[in-house]
Scaffold this active site. Sequence first.
Site, PDB file in Angstrom:
ATOM      1  N   GLY A   1       8.423  -9.757  15.164  1.00 39.71           N
ATOM      2  CA  GLY A   1       8.704 -10.821  16.128  1.00 39.71           C
ATOM      3  C   GLY A   1       7.502 -11.100  17.019  1.00 39.71           C
TER       4      GLY A   1
ATOM      5  NE  ARG B   1       7.932  -7.112  20.778  1.00 36.74           N
ATOM      6  CZ  ARG B   1       7.513  -8.373  20.819  1.00 36.74           C
ATOM      7  NH1 ARG B   1       7.149  -8.929  21.969  1.00 36.74           N
ATOM      8  NH2 ARG B   1       7.429  -9.103  19.735  1.00 36.74           N
TER       9      ARG B   1
ATOM     10  N   GLY C   1     -10.287   0.538  -2.177  1.00 34.17           N
ATOM     11  CA  GLY C   1      -9.512   1.123  -1.087  1.00 34.17           C
ATOM     12  C   GLY C   1      -8.194   1.686  -1.604  1.00 34.17           C
TER      13      GLY C   1
ATOM     14  CG  ASP D   1      -6.664  -5.956   1.987  1.00 35.81           C
ATOM     15  OD1 ASP D   1      -6.221  -5.598   3.096  1.00 35.81           O
ATOM     16  OD2 ASP D   1      -7.820  -5.729   1.605  1.00 35.81           O
TER      17      ASP D   1
ATOM     18  NE  ARG E   1      -0.838  -2.645  30.933  1.00 30.93           N
ATOM     19  CZ  ARG E   1      -1.035  -1.338  30.995  1.00 30.93           C
ATOM     20  NH1 ARG E   1      -0.651  -0.565  30.005  1.00 30.93           N
ATOM     21  NH2 ARG E   1      -1.621  -0.801  32.041  1.00 30.93           N
TER      22      ARG E   1
ATOM     23  NE  ARG F   1     -13.994  -5.501   4.250  1.00 34.01           N
ATOM     24  CZ  ARG F   1     -14.436  -4.299   3.935  1.00 34.01           C
ATOM     25  NH1 ARG F   1     -15.127  -3.596   4.802  1.00 34.01           N
ATOM     26  NH2 ARG F   1     -14.199  -3.791   2.754  1.00 34.01           N
TER      27      ARG F   1
END
Length: 320
Positions: free
Chosen positions: A186, A155, A11, A128, A163, A172
Amino acid sequence: MRTIGVVTSGGDASGMNAAIRAIVRIAHSKNIGVYGFERGWDGLITSSLRPLSPRSVSGIIQLGGTILYTSRSSQFMKKEGIRKAAQNLAQDNIDGLVVIGGNGSFKGALELSSETSTKIVGVPASIDNDVFGTDETIGFDTAVNTAVDEIDKIRDTAISHERIFIVEVMGRTRGFLALTTGITVGAEIILVPEVRFGKEEIIRRLKESEAKGKKSAIIVAAEGIGDTRELAREIERKMGAEVRLSIVGYAQRGGSPTARSRLLANLFADEALELLTKDRGNRIVGLEKGKVTSMELETSCNKEKPLDMHLLKLANVLAT
Ligand code: F6P
């Protein structure tokens, strides 16, 4: 050491181009010629290579992606593929090989090392950040910042609509990206593949957060935790609240590298050339406690980098 090859594999991660540029220019300063293999390990199998000069890598330090292209080579999973690559390295007179990539690429490099006398050095580049032997990989900081930018915007809408949002970031199998992103935005909850969590526990924590007066919440989840869509539905059912899912996705792999990713690329390239000029191979370079180091390729491949559990606990404290 007269001629080396450079390959980007697996990747892509932002900063790979900065690493290619640095390798070419540092090698040039040591009178070492550089060839770039194209499309990851496939380029070694098909002997698809081109000479790279200091001028041919001009203007790429700020570019995401990789000018050498990359792939996850299925041919290289087979013994014949690895043997062919080793033969080509000998035929092309490649004395040293710099592999820019992550865990999977280094496992491939380890296999190749038993079939070739070419000295191989790994330069960790992966969003990763899961390479044992380095505190940070090239591209990780860029990916974190991409996710942070997006979640800061989410945010705003989460607060306006009161929500709950689940934001899925890449990863992965490992949660480094989710953890660093989560703590820096946060997040109320961070979900990583390394820590088993029950849906009930998540609901309990969301209810706790609601009882403290929070009217919205951000859950940062690594893609490896399972079905985030299903998780969103479950939370909606149990909380009776509006829940939305947002997936940051492949944008985390691209974009202009941050200053930190570029600097790491330059420092890693420098150490890789240092090793090769001393005829030392089968190693990966890395950053440990702020210092550039290197370790055996085999050790890196056989060990799993631990997730910082203190950081996860700290994130929970900060979310109160
Ligand atoms: O580069 C690592 C990674 O981004 C993982 O987090 C992700 O699961 C994987 O690559 C997906 O990449 P691809 O679709 O290219 O196989």
